[in-house]
Design an enzyme around this catalytic site. Sequence first.
Site, PDB file in Angstrom:
ATOM      1  N   SER A   1       0.835  -1.209   0.000  1.00 48.11           N
ATOM      2  CA  SER A   1       0.000   0.000   0.000  1.00 48.11           C
ATOM      3  C   SER A   1       0.859   1.244   0.000  1.00 48.11           C
ATOM      4  O   SER A   1       0.440   2.294  -0.455  1.00 48.11           O
ATOM      5  CB  SER A   1      -0.842   0.084   1.270  1.00 48.11           C
TER       6      SER A   1
ATOM      7  N   HIS B   1      -2.314  -3.176  -6.439  1.00 43.49           N
ATOM      8  CA  HIS B   1      -2.852  -2.778  -5.136  1.00 43.49           C
ATOM      9  C   HIS B   1      -4.360  -2.984  -5.070  1.00 43.49           C
ATOM     10  O   HIS B   1      -5.135  -2.183  -5.585  1.00 43.49           O
ATOM     11  CB  HIS B   1      -2.485  -1.304  -4.877  1.00 43.49           C
TER      12      HIS B   1
ATOM     13  N   GLU C   1      -5.204  -0.630  -8.156  1.00 44.74           N
ATOM     14  CA  GLU C   1      -4.196   0.275  -8.703  1.00 44.74           C
ATOM     15  C   GLU C   1      -3.041  -0.577  -9.233  1.00 44.74           C
ATOM     16  O   GLU C   1      -2.562  -1.475  -8.527  1.00 44.74           O
ATOM     17  CB  GLU C   1      -3.701   1.242  -7.614  1.00 44.74           C
TER      18      GLU C   1
ATOM     19  N   ASN D   1      -4.639   6.290  -1.674  1.00 46.19           N
ATOM     20  CA  ASN D   1      -4.140   6.540  -0.324  1.00 46.19           C
ATOM     21  C   ASN D   1      -3.489   7.912  -0.215  1.00 46.19           C
ATOM     22  O   ASN D   1      -3.545   8.558   0.835  1.00 46.19           O
ATOM     23  CB  ASN D   1      -3.160   5.447   0.099  1.00 46.19           C
TER      24      ASN D   1
HETATM   25  P1  NAD Z   1      -1.980  -9.766   7.197  1.00 51.36           P
HETATM   26  O1  NAD Z   1      -1.073  -9.627   8.349  1.00 51.36           O
HETATM   27  O2  NAD Z   1      -3.431  -9.956   7.415  1.00 51.36           O
HETATM   28  O3  NAD Z   1      -1.483 -10.977   6.295  1.00 51.36           O
HETATM   29  C1  NAD Z   1      -0.133 -11.229   5.977  1.00 51.36           C
HETATM   30  C2  NAD Z   1       0.060 -12.736   5.829  1.00 51.36           C
HETATM   31  O4  NAD Z   1       1.376 -12.961   5.322  1.00 51.36           O
HETATM   32  C3  NAD Z   1      -0.043 -13.487   7.138  1.00 51.36           C
HETATM   33  O5  NAD Z   1      -1.004 -14.502   7.002  1.00 51.36           O
HETATM   34  C4  NAD Z   1       1.363 -14.052   7.360  1.00 51.36           C
HETATM   35  O6  NAD Z   1       1.350 -15.338   7.970  1.00 51.36           O
HETATM   36  C5  NAD Z   1       1.872 -14.154   5.936  1.00 51.36           C
HETATM   37  N1  NAD Z   1       3.331 -14.138   5.833  1.00 51.36           N
HETATM   38  C6  NAD Z   1       4.229 -13.487   6.601  1.00 51.36           C
HETATM   39  N2  NAD Z   1       5.471 -13.743   6.166  1.00 51.36           N
HETATM   40  C7  NAD Z   1       5.365 -14.600   5.121  1.00 51.36           C
HETATM   41  C8  NAD Z   1       6.307 -15.240   4.273  1.00 51.36           C
HETATM   42  N3  NAD Z   1       7.612 -15.057   4.410  1.00 51.36           N
HETATM   43  N4  NAD Z   1       5.834 -16.061   3.327  1.00 51.36           N
HETATM   44  C9  NAD Z   1       4.533 -16.285   3.166  1.00 51.36           C
HETATM   45  N5  NAD Z   1       3.585 -15.706   3.953  1.00 51.36           N
HETATM   46  C10 NAD Z   1       3.994 -14.857   4.912  1.00 51.36           C
HETATM   47  O7  NAD Z   1      -1.691  -8.484   6.282  1.00 51.36           O
HETATM   48  P2  NAD Z   1      -2.690  -7.821   5.209  1.00 51.36           P
HETATM   49  O8  NAD Z   1      -3.530  -6.825   5.860  1.00 51.36           O
HETATM   50  O9  NAD Z   1      -3.307  -8.896   4.381  1.00 51.36           O
HETATM   51  O10 NAD Z   1      -1.622  -7.008   4.330  1.00 51.36           O
HETATM   52  C11 NAD Z   1      -0.818  -7.640   3.353  1.00 51.36           C
HETATM   53  C12 NAD Z   1      -0.305  -6.599   2.378  1.00 51.36           C
HETATM   54  O11 NAD Z   1      -1.419  -5.968   1.741  1.00 51.36           O
HETATM   55  C13 NAD Z   1       0.483  -5.472   3.012  1.00 51.36           C
HETATM   56  O12 NAD Z   1       1.507  -5.077   2.140  1.00 51.36           O
HETATM   57  C14 NAD Z   1      -0.539  -4.379   3.167  1.00 51.36           C
HETATM   58  O13 NAD Z   1       0.041  -3.099   3.196  1.00 51.36           O
HETATM   59  C15 NAD Z   1      -1.353  -4.559   1.910  1.00 51.36           C
HETATM   60  N6  NAD Z   1      -2.721  -4.048   1.948  1.00 51.36           N
HETATM   61  C16 NAD Z   1      -3.490  -4.180   3.060  1.00 51.36           C
HETATM   62  C17 NAD Z   1      -4.792  -3.695   3.050  1.00 51.36           C
HETATM   63  C18 NAD Z   1      -5.670  -3.842   4.254  1.00 51.36           C
HETATM   64  O14 NAD Z   1      -6.651  -3.100   4.359  1.00 51.36           O
HETATM   65  N7  NAD Z   1      -5.403  -4.754   5.158  1.00 51.36           N
HETATM   66  C19 NAD Z   1      -5.298  -3.077   1.908  1.00 51.36           C
HETATM   67  C20 NAD Z   1      -4.501  -2.987   0.774  1.00 51.36           C
HETATM   68  C21 NAD Z   1      -3.212  -3.488   0.802  1.00 51.36           C
END
Ligand code: NAD
Length: 558
Positions: free
Chosen positions: A121, A142, A154, A192
Site C-alpha cells: 500500500s 494494489h 491500482e 491513499n
Molecule cells: P496480514 O497480516 O493480514 O497478512 C499477511 C500474511 O502474510 C499473514 O497470514 C502471514 O502469515 C503471511 N506471511 C508473513 N510472512 C510470510 C512469508 N515469508 N511467506 C509467506 N507468507 C507470509 O496483512 P494484510 O492486511 O493482508 O496485508 C498484506 C499486504 O497488503 C500489506 O503489504 C498491506 O500493506 C497490503 N494491503 C493491506 C490492506 C488492508 O486493508 N489490510 C489493503 C490494501 C493493501
Amino acid sequence: MAASLNKVGVVGLGTMGAGIAEVLARSGLAVVGVEVGDEALRRGRGHLERSTGRAVKRGKLSAEEQQAILGRIELSTSFGALGDCDLVIEAVPERLALKRRVFEQLDEVCRADAVLATNTSSLSVTEIAVSTSRPEQVVGVHFFNPAPVMRLVEIIHTVLTRPEALAVVQGLVERLGKVGVTVGDRAGFIANRLLFGYLNQAAAMYDSGHASREDIDAAMKATGLPMGPLTLMDLIGLDVSLEVCEAIYRETRDRRHAPAPILRQMVTAGLLGRKTGRGFYSYDEPPAPAAAAEAAVASAAAEAARNAGAPLRVGVVGSGPLAVALIGGGLRAGADVRFVAGDAEKADAVRTALEQPAEGGTELALLADCDLIIEAVAEDTSVKRSLFAAVDDVAKPGAVLATTTTTAPVIEVAAATDRPQDVIGLHLPDPAGELAEIAATVVTAPEVARRAAEYLTALGRRPVRCRDRAGYIVDALRVPYLNDAVRMLEAGYADADSIDAAMRYGCGYPIGPIADLDRLGLGHAVEALRALYTESREPAYAPAPLLEELFTAGRTFR
Ligand code: NAD
C-alpha cells in the site's frame, strides 16, 4: 512473458492475500497460495472458507460453486509450489525487509518469464523490484480491502517495468471485472495519497480541539461519504494509518502528511482502533459511535421541543438562494419565520420563490422579537458588518445572531455589534441538506452556541459545532483534498478519470474529486481555499494554478 495466464500464485493468505486468492479462483484461474507454516496455512484456509461460506449464506454463490472455487486453490508452505505460476502476487505484512526477502525467494523459484507483483500500500515498488534479478518484470497490484468486494485495483509501474509485464497485470484486472488504474511509483499511489492527506488532517483537527470527534464524523458523513474520517481510521487501524502517513511524508516532505501527534500517541499507547477495541472511539461498551451521535441529536431535539412552548421565531436577512433555503426550511419545520430583503422587488422575489406564505419586508424592525436572526446577505464583510450593527439596535436581548460569512472570520462580523457574545457563525454546506455547521468565536458564550444548536435542531437541521476557523469542518477538510487532486492531475501523475475512479471504487466516495469540483463550482473551491490559505499561510492550501486558471476562464474540468 507468459502469453496467457493460467496459474497465479499468492504469497501470504492474511486479510488481503486470502481475498485476492478468492477473487482469482472465482474467475476460474488456478491459484497457489503459500504461507509461512502449517498454523498460518490453516488460518488462511479458514479465511477462504468463511468468506466464500458467507457468500453461500447470502445466496450469492451455490455450495457447488464454493467447492469449485476452493478446489482451484492449492495451498502450500513451500515456495517451490510457485514454480510453474505465470504470475505471483505477494501479500505479506507491510515491511520492506520482509518483502525484499520474499522477492529474492520468488526470483529463485519462479519461471524466468513469470511476472512478480506486490500488493504493497505504501512501500516503494521500485525498492522491492530491485531486490530481484528481473526488476523489469515486477509490478505493483494494489487491491483494496475487502478484495472480493472493492472494485478498484491500482496497477503500478516503476521506471524499469516492461510494458509486457504491465499488460499481463492489466489483462488480469480486466478479467477479474475490476476497475484498474495504472500509475507510476509514488507513495500512496492515487487513492491513499489523497485519502490519507484528508484523514491526517481530520486527526489534527480533532487534536486541536476544533470540533468533537462525533461532529467531525457527522459533518463529513453528511457530504455523502460512507463514514466519517475518525471512524474510518479506527477501521483501517491507527498503526496502518500512521505508517501510510509516514511513507507519504518521507517522499513528499509535506508537513500536512507528517502524522498528527495524536496518531502516534495512540499507537504508542496500543490504541489501534477497532481491532484493539479502542481508537478515536471505544468499541468495548455500547453504544456505537453512530448510535451515540444519533442519540445526542435526538436528545437535543427533544430538549428543543420541550423548550419550545411557542414556535421558534426566526428572522432571515437576505434574498439570495441561501436566504430562500433558510426561510423555506424554517417554514417547513413549523417555525414562525420573517424575512428582510434589501428592497421591495427583492422581497417579492423571495415570496415568489417560497412554497408557503411568509411574513417579510424591507424593515429590520420585523426582526424585533426573533429568537434567532440569520444574516444571509452578499459575501462582503463590510456589508455584513454594517447590517449586524443595525440588527444590534432592533434585536431583543438574548436573541442569537448568526452570520453566514465564509470569507472572513465570524469575529469580524460579531465585533460590529455591542453583543459579540451572542453571535455565532452558520454554514450550510448544502443549503438543501440537513447539515448545519455552527462556529463559536473566542467570545461566543457557550450557552449561546448550545442554544443555536438547539434552534437549528428545531429547524430540522443536524447541527455540528466547531471553532471560528476558515472552512468550518466540511470545507476545511474537503477543499484541500480536492486541491490535492487537482495538483495530482496538474503534475501529470494520473488523469481525471483515473483519479475519480480511484476515489469512488477504492474509497467508496459517491463522486470523484474532479467531478466533485465541477459539481460544487470551481469558484466555491477557490474562495474556500483562499480563506484557508489567508488564515494558515499553508502553501498547500493555495489554490492549484490549474484550478485558478480554469476558474478565471469560466471553465470546468470536464
Ligand atoms: P496480514 O497480516 O493480514 O497478512 C499477511 C500474511 O502474510 C499473514 O497470514 C502471514 O502469515 C503471511 N506471511 C508473513 N510472512 C510470510 C512469508 N515469508 N511467506 C509467506 N507468507 C507470509 O496483512 P494484510 O492486511 O493482508 O496485508 C498484506 C499486504 O497488503 C500489506 O503489504 C498491506 O500493506 C497490503 N494491503 C493491506 C490492506 C488492508 O486493508 N489490510 C489493503 C490494501 C493493501
